[in-house]
Design an enzyme around this catalytic site. Structure first.
Site, PDB file in Angstrom:
ATOM      1  N   ASP A  98       0.857  -1.189   0.000  1.00  0.00           N
ATOM      2  CA  ASP A  98       0.000   0.000   0.000  1.00  0.00           C
ATOM      3  C   ASP A  98       0.890   1.235   0.000  1.00  0.00           C
ATOM      4  O   ASP A  98       1.844   1.330   0.797  1.00  0.00           O
ATOM      5  CB  ASP A  98      -0.905   0.028   1.222  1.00  0.00           C
ATOM      6  N   HIS A 149      -6.189   2.588  -4.641  1.00  0.00           N
ATOM      7  CA  HIS A 149      -6.311   2.618  -3.179  1.00  0.00           C
ATOM      8  C   HIS A 149      -7.106   3.850  -2.733  1.00  0.00           C
ATOM      9  O   HIS A 149      -6.929   4.310  -1.607  1.00  0.00           O
ATOM     10  CB  HIS A 149      -4.913   2.623  -2.560  1.00  0.00           C
ATOM     11  N   HIS A 153      -7.719   8.568   0.387  1.00  0.00           N
ATOM     12  CA  HIS A 153      -7.583   7.677   1.540  1.00  0.00           C
ATOM     13  C   HIS A 153      -8.647   7.922   2.630  1.00  0.00           C
ATOM     14  O   HIS A 153      -8.329   8.007   3.820  1.00  0.00           O
ATOM     15  CB  HIS A 153      -6.184   7.805   2.153  1.00  0.00           C
ATOM     16  N   HIS A 243       3.794  -2.290   3.292  1.00  0.00           N
ATOM     17  CA  HIS A 243       3.629  -0.863   2.993  1.00  0.00           C
ATOM     18  C   HIS A 243       4.938  -0.350   2.403  1.00  0.00           C
ATOM     19  O   HIS A 243       6.017  -0.706   2.886  1.00  0.00           O
ATOM     20  CB  HIS A 243       3.256  -0.070   4.241  1.00  0.00           C
TER      21      HIS A 243
END
Length: 304
Positions: A98, A149, A153, A243
Protein backbone atom coordinates in the site's frame (compact mmCIF):
# COMPACT_ATOMS: atom_id res chain seq x y z
CA UNK A 1 -106.27 -30.46 70.58
CA UNK A 2 -103.67 -30.34 73.20
CA UNK A 3 -104.46 -27.73 75.77
CA UNK A 4 -101.52 -28.30 78.03
CA UNK A 5 -99.16 -25.46 77.78
CA UNK A 6 -96.20 -27.72 78.02
CA UNK A 7 -97.72 -30.13 75.53
CA UNK A 8 -98.44 -27.41 73.04
CA UNK A 9 -94.98 -26.08 73.47
CA UNK A 10 -93.38 -29.47 73.12
CA UNK A 11 -95.37 -30.28 69.99
CA UNK A 12 -94.76 -27.02 68.27
CA UNK A 13 -91.14 -27.08 69.31
CA UNK A 14 -90.62 -30.48 67.72
CA UNK A 15 -92.48 -29.51 64.56
CA UNK A 16 -90.72 -26.24 64.23
CA UNK A 17 -87.42 -27.86 64.81
CA UNK A 18 -88.11 -30.46 62.14
CA UNK A 19 -89.36 -27.85 59.71
CA UNK A 20 -86.43 -25.69 60.45
CA UNK A 21 -83.98 -28.53 59.94
CA UNK A 22 -85.24 -29.66 56.57
CA UNK A 23 -84.72 -26.40 54.71
CA UNK A 24 -81.42 -25.90 56.46
CA UNK A 25 -80.15 -29.28 55.40
CA UNK A 26 -81.44 -28.87 51.85
CA UNK A 27 -79.90 -25.45 51.60
CA UNK A 28 -76.62 -26.71 52.92
CA UNK A 29 -76.47 -29.57 50.42
CA UNK A 30 -77.42 -27.23 47.56
CA UNK A 31 -74.79 -24.72 48.53
CA UNK A 32 -72.04 -27.34 48.81
CA UNK A 33 -73.06 -28.83 45.49
CA UNK A 34 -72.82 -25.47 43.80
CA UNK A 35 -69.42 -24.86 45.31
CA UNK A 36 -68.15 -28.25 44.20
CA UNK A 37 -69.54 -27.64 40.72
CA UNK A 38 -67.92 -24.24 40.53
CA UNK A 39 -64.58 -25.63 41.68
CA UNK A 40 -64.80 -28.42 39.10
CA UNK A 41 -65.67 -25.97 36.31
CA UNK A 42 -62.81 -23.67 37.39
CA UNK A 43 -60.31 -26.53 37.41
CA UNK A 44 -61.52 -27.70 34.03
CA UNK A 45 -61.21 -24.21 32.52
CA UNK A 46 -57.77 -23.83 34.05
CA UNK A 47 -56.65 -27.11 32.55
CA UNK A 48 -58.04 -26.15 29.16
CA UNK A 49 -56.32 -22.75 29.34
CA UNK A 50 -53.04 -24.34 30.39
CA UNK A 51 -53.27 -26.84 27.55
CA UNK A 52 -53.94 -24.08 25.03
CA UNK A 53 -51.02 -21.99 26.33
CA UNK A 54 -48.72 -25.01 26.26
CA UNK A 55 -49.74 -25.82 22.70
CA UNK A 56 -49.11 -22.22 21.63
CA UNK A 57 -45.69 -22.21 23.32
CA UNK A 58 -44.72 -25.45 21.62
CA UNK A 59 -45.88 -24.12 18.26
CA UNK A 60 -43.99 -20.85 18.79
CA UNK A 61 -40.82 -22.66 19.82
CA UNK A 62 -41.01 -24.87 16.73
CA UNK A 63 -41.52 -21.80 14.55
CA UNK A 64 -38.54 -20.02 16.12
CA UNK A 65 -36.34 -23.09 15.70
CA UNK A 66 -37.30 -23.25 12.04
CA UNK A 67 -36.95 -19.55 11.30
CA UNK A 68 -33.83 -18.52 13.24
CA UNK A 69 -31.36 -20.56 11.15
CA UNK A 70 -33.01 -19.29 8.00
CA UNK A 71 -32.77 -15.75 9.29
CA UNK A 72 -29.10 -16.20 10.15
CA UNK A 73 -28.44 -17.72 6.73
CA UNK A 74 -30.27 -14.84 5.07
CA UNK A 75 -28.18 -12.28 6.96
CA UNK A 76 -24.98 -14.17 6.17
CA UNK A 77 -25.95 -14.39 2.52
CA UNK A 78 -26.34 -10.62 2.38
CA UNK A 79 -22.83 -9.96 3.73
CA UNK A 80 -20.61 -8.97 0.82
CA UNK A 81 -16.94 -9.84 1.26
CA UNK A 82 -13.76 -8.77 -0.53
CA UNK A 83 -11.15 -11.30 -1.59
CA UNK A 84 -8.81 -12.06 1.31
CA UNK A 85 -7.12 -15.08 -0.25
CA UNK A 86 -7.61 -17.55 -3.08
CA UNK A 87 -8.31 -21.26 -3.01
CA UNK A 88 -5.19 -22.71 -4.63
CA UNK A 89 -3.67 -26.17 -4.40
CA UNK A 90 -0.36 -25.15 -5.94
CA UNK A 91 2.13 -23.01 -4.03
CA UNK A 92 1.37 -19.59 -5.36
CA UNK A 93 0.94 -16.28 -3.51
CA UNK A 94 1.06 -12.51 -4.00
CA UNK A 95 3.03 -9.67 -2.48
CA UNK A 96 1.11 -6.41 -2.16
CA UNK A 97 2.17 -2.93 -1.05
CA UNK A 98 0.00 0.00 0.00
CA UNK A 99 1.37 3.39 -1.01
CA UNK A 100 -0.21 6.39 0.67
CA UNK A 101 2.78 8.29 2.03
CA UNK A 102 6.47 8.60 1.21
CA UNK A 103 8.31 7.20 -1.82
CA UNK A 104 11.91 7.08 -0.58
CA UNK A 105 12.00 3.27 -0.47
CA UNK A 106 10.24 2.70 -3.78
CA UNK A 107 13.46 2.37 -5.87
CA UNK A 108 14.85 -0.10 -3.31
CA UNK A 109 11.68 -2.21 -3.39
CA UNK A 110 11.74 -2.26 -7.20
CA UNK A 111 15.38 -3.38 -7.16
CA UNK A 112 14.71 -6.19 -4.66
CA UNK A 113 11.74 -7.45 -6.68
CA UNK A 114 13.72 -7.32 -9.92
CA UNK A 115 16.66 -9.21 -8.39
CA UNK A 116 14.30 -12.01 -7.39
CA UNK A 117 12.38 -11.92 -10.67
CA UNK A 118 9.14 -11.17 -8.82
CA UNK A 119 6.33 -8.81 -9.70
CA UNK A 120 4.05 -7.41 -7.01
CA UNK A 121 0.87 -5.36 -6.76
CA UNK A 122 1.04 -1.77 -5.50
CA UNK A 123 -2.17 -0.11 -4.32
CA UNK A 124 -1.61 3.62 -4.61
CA UNK A 125 -3.63 6.62 -3.45
CA UNK A 126 -4.46 9.30 -6.02
CA UNK A 127 -2.77 11.99 -3.95
CA UNK A 128 0.38 9.82 -3.85
CA UNK A 129 0.24 9.60 -7.63
CA UNK A 130 0.06 13.39 -7.78
CA UNK A 131 3.17 13.71 -5.59
CA UNK A 132 5.23 10.87 -7.05
CA UNK A 133 4.34 10.34 -10.71
CA UNK A 134 7.87 9.14 -11.47
CA UNK A 135 7.59 6.43 -8.82
CA UNK A 136 4.29 5.28 -10.31
CA UNK A 137 5.85 5.05 -13.76
CA UNK A 138 8.90 3.21 -12.41
CA UNK A 139 6.70 0.62 -10.68
CA UNK A 140 4.72 0.00 -13.84
CA UNK A 141 7.74 -0.06 -16.13
CA UNK A 142 9.32 -2.71 -13.89
CA UNK A 143 6.35 -5.00 -14.52
CA UNK A 144 4.48 -4.44 -11.26
CA UNK A 145 0.75 -3.84 -11.06
CA UNK A 146 -0.37 -0.36 -10.02
CA UNK A 147 -3.87 -0.57 -8.59
CA UNK A 148 -6.41 1.68 -6.88
CA UNK A 149 -6.31 2.62 -3.18
CA UNK A 150 -8.78 5.55 -3.45
CA UNK A 151 -8.02 9.16 -4.28
CA UNK A 152 -7.69 10.71 -0.81
CA UNK A 153 -7.58 7.68 1.54
CA UNK A 154 -10.98 8.15 3.26
CA UNK A 155 -13.03 5.67 5.27
CA UNK A 156 -15.09 4.46 2.33
CA UNK A 157 -18.16 3.24 4.31
CA UNK A 158 -18.78 6.81 5.47
CA UNK A 159 -19.25 7.99 1.88
CA UNK A 160 -22.28 7.98 -0.36
CA UNK A 161 -22.15 5.69 -3.37
CA UNK A 162 -21.59 8.72 -5.60
CA UNK A 163 -18.63 9.82 -3.47
CA UNK A 164 -17.22 6.29 -3.54
CA UNK A 165 -17.42 6.23 -7.32
CA UNK A 166 -15.68 9.62 -7.47
CA UNK A 167 -12.84 8.38 -5.24
CA UNK A 168 -12.28 5.36 -7.45
CA UNK A 169 -12.69 6.97 -10.85
CA UNK A 170 -10.41 9.90 -10.02
CA UNK A 171 -7.63 7.60 -8.85
CA UNK A 172 -8.17 5.32 -11.87
CA UNK A 173 -7.73 8.26 -14.22
CA UNK A 174 -4.52 9.40 -12.58
CA UNK A 175 -2.99 5.92 -12.70
CA UNK A 176 -4.08 5.24 -16.27
CA UNK A 177 -2.68 8.58 -17.43
CA UNK A 178 0.80 7.52 -16.27
CA UNK A 179 0.81 3.75 -16.83
CA UNK A 180 -1.59 3.47 -19.75
CA UNK A 181 -3.47 0.78 -17.85
CA UNK A 182 -6.78 1.20 -16.08
CA UNK A 183 -6.83 -0.46 -12.64
CA UNK A 184 -9.17 -3.41 -12.08
CA UNK A 185 -8.42 -4.00 -8.40
CA UNK A 186 -9.26 -1.86 -5.39
CA UNK A 187 -8.08 -2.02 -1.80
CA UNK A 188 -10.15 0.06 0.62
CA UNK A 189 -8.15 2.41 2.86
CA UNK A 190 -7.68 1.04 6.38
CA UNK A 191 -9.18 -2.22 5.12
CA UNK A 192 -12.53 -0.57 5.91
CA UNK A 193 -15.52 -1.72 3.88
CA UNK A 194 -19.21 -2.62 3.99
CA UNK A 195 -21.72 -4.03 1.51
CA UNK A 196 -22.09 -0.69 -0.25
CA UNK A 197 -18.32 -0.47 -0.86
CA UNK A 198 -18.06 -3.97 -2.31
CA UNK A 199 -21.21 -3.59 -4.41
CA UNK A 200 -20.17 -0.16 -5.73
CA UNK A 201 -16.72 -1.39 -6.75
CA UNK A 202 -18.10 -4.49 -8.42
CA UNK A 203 -20.43 -2.23 -10.33
CA UNK A 204 -17.32 -0.40 -11.55
CA UNK A 205 -15.68 -3.72 -12.59
CA UNK A 206 -13.16 -3.66 -9.76
CA UNK A 207 -12.45 -6.64 -7.52
CA UNK A 208 -12.09 -5.59 -3.88
CA UNK A 209 -8.88 -7.00 -2.38
CA UNK A 210 -7.91 -7.45 1.25
CA UNK A 211 -5.20 -9.76 2.64
CA UNK A 212 -4.85 -12.83 4.83
CA UNK A 213 -1.24 -12.20 5.89
CA UNK A 214 -0.47 -8.87 7.54
CA UNK A 215 3.26 -8.21 7.91
CA UNK A 216 2.52 -5.52 10.53
CA UNK A 217 5.44 -3.59 9.03
CA UNK A 218 3.46 -0.40 9.63
CA UNK A 219 3.97 -0.90 13.37
CA UNK A 220 7.71 -0.46 13.00
CA UNK A 221 8.54 -3.98 14.17
CA UNK A 222 11.97 -5.39 13.34
CA UNK A 223 12.86 -7.01 10.02
CA UNK A 224 13.30 -10.35 11.78
CA UNK A 225 9.83 -10.07 13.34
CA UNK A 226 8.32 -9.22 9.95
CA UNK A 227 9.97 -12.25 8.35
CA UNK A 228 8.88 -14.68 11.06
CA UNK A 229 5.31 -13.38 11.02
CA UNK A 230 4.92 -13.57 7.25
CA UNK A 231 6.60 -16.95 6.76
CA UNK A 232 4.57 -18.54 9.56
CA UNK A 233 1.25 -17.50 8.01
CA UNK A 234 1.66 -17.90 4.25
CA UNK A 235 -0.26 -20.70 2.55
CA UNK A 236 -1.19 -21.37 -1.09
CA UNK A 237 -3.35 -18.51 -2.35
CA UNK A 238 -2.20 -16.00 0.28
CA UNK A 239 -2.18 -12.25 -0.26
CA UNK A 240 0.55 -10.61 1.82
CA UNK A 241 0.28 -7.00 2.97
CA UNK A 242 3.27 -4.64 3.13
CA UNK A 243 3.63 -0.86 2.99
CA UNK A 244 6.02 0.87 0.65
CA UNK A 245 7.21 3.37 3.27
CA UNK A 246 7.44 1.11 6.34
CA UNK A 247 10.67 1.35 8.29
CA UNK A 248 12.02 -2.22 8.05
CA UNK A 249 10.24 -3.61 4.98
CA UNK A 250 13.20 -3.23 2.56
CA UNK A 251 15.38 -5.10 5.07
CA UNK A 252 12.83 -7.90 5.60
CA UNK A 253 11.71 -8.41 2.00
CA UNK A 254 14.74 -10.28 0.52
CA UNK A 255 14.69 -12.95 3.21
CA UNK A 256 10.94 -13.45 2.83
CA UNK A 257 11.17 -13.88 -0.93
CA UNK A 258 14.18 -16.18 -0.68
CA UNK A 259 12.45 -18.43 1.87
CA UNK A 260 9.20 -18.64 -0.09
CA UNK A 261 10.98 -19.41 -3.35
CA UNK A 262 13.08 -22.11 -1.70
CA UNK A 263 9.85 -23.59 -0.40
CA UNK A 264 8.54 -23.78 -3.96
CA UNK A 265 6.31 -20.71 -4.01
CA UNK A 266 5.67 -18.71 -7.13
CA UNK A 267 5.02 -15.04 -6.37
CA UNK A 268 2.75 -13.29 -8.86
CA UNK A 269 0.69 -10.08 -9.06
CA UNK A 270 -2.77 -10.35 -7.55
CA UNK A 271 -4.56 -10.16 -10.89
CA UNK A 272 -2.81 -13.42 -11.80
CA UNK A 273 -3.62 -15.03 -8.47
CA UNK A 274 -7.38 -14.45 -8.33
CA UNK A 275 -10.10 -16.09 -10.43
CA UNK A 276 -11.95 -14.02 -12.98
CA UNK A 277 -15.49 -14.43 -14.26
CA UNK A 278 -17.67 -16.66 -12.10
CA UNK A 279 -16.45 -17.34 -8.58
CA UNK A 280 -17.61 -17.55 -4.98
CA UNK A 281 -16.20 -16.16 -1.74
CA UNK A 282 -16.65 -18.14 1.45
CA UNK A 283 -17.26 -16.73 4.91
CA UNK A 284 -13.51 -16.41 5.49
CA UNK A 285 -13.08 -14.27 2.38
CA UNK A 286 -11.38 -17.07 0.44
CA UNK A 287 -12.16 -16.97 -3.26
CA UNK A 288 -13.16 -20.20 -5.00
CA UNK A 289 -13.47 -20.77 -8.72
CA UNK A 290 -16.91 -21.69 -10.00
CA UNK A 291 -16.78 -25.06 -11.72
CA UNK A 292 -18.37 -23.58 -14.83
CA UNK A 293 -15.88 -20.72 -15.05
CA UNK A 294 -13.68 -21.30 -18.07
CA UNK A 295 -11.79 -18.09 -17.34
CA UNK A 296 -10.78 -19.41 -13.94
CA UNK A 297 -9.53 -22.64 -15.44
CA UNK A 298 -7.53 -20.76 -18.05
CA UNK A 299 -6.03 -18.55 -15.37
CA UNK A 300 -4.99 -21.56 -13.33
CA UNK A 301 -3.50 -23.28 -16.39
CA UNK A 302 -1.50 -20.20 -17.31
CA UNK A 303 0.19 -20.24 -13.89
CA UNK A 304 1.05 -23.95 -13.79
Amino acid sequence: MCTGRSGICSYHTAVCAEMARQPAVSYCHHRKGCMVLKVWILKKNTLIFAAVVTALCVALAFLVIQLIPRGIAAVAAKKELPIYSVDRTEKIASLSFDAAWGAEDTPTLIRILNEHHVHATFFVVGQWVDKYPDAVKALSDAGNEVMNHSDTHPHMPTLSREAMEAQVSQCDQKIEKITGKKPTLFRPPYGDYNNAVVETLRGMNHDVIQWDVDSLDWKGISADAIQKRVLSKVRPGSIILFHNAALHTPEALPGIIDSLQRDGYQLVPISQLIYHGSYTIDTQGRQHAAESSTEASQAADSLS
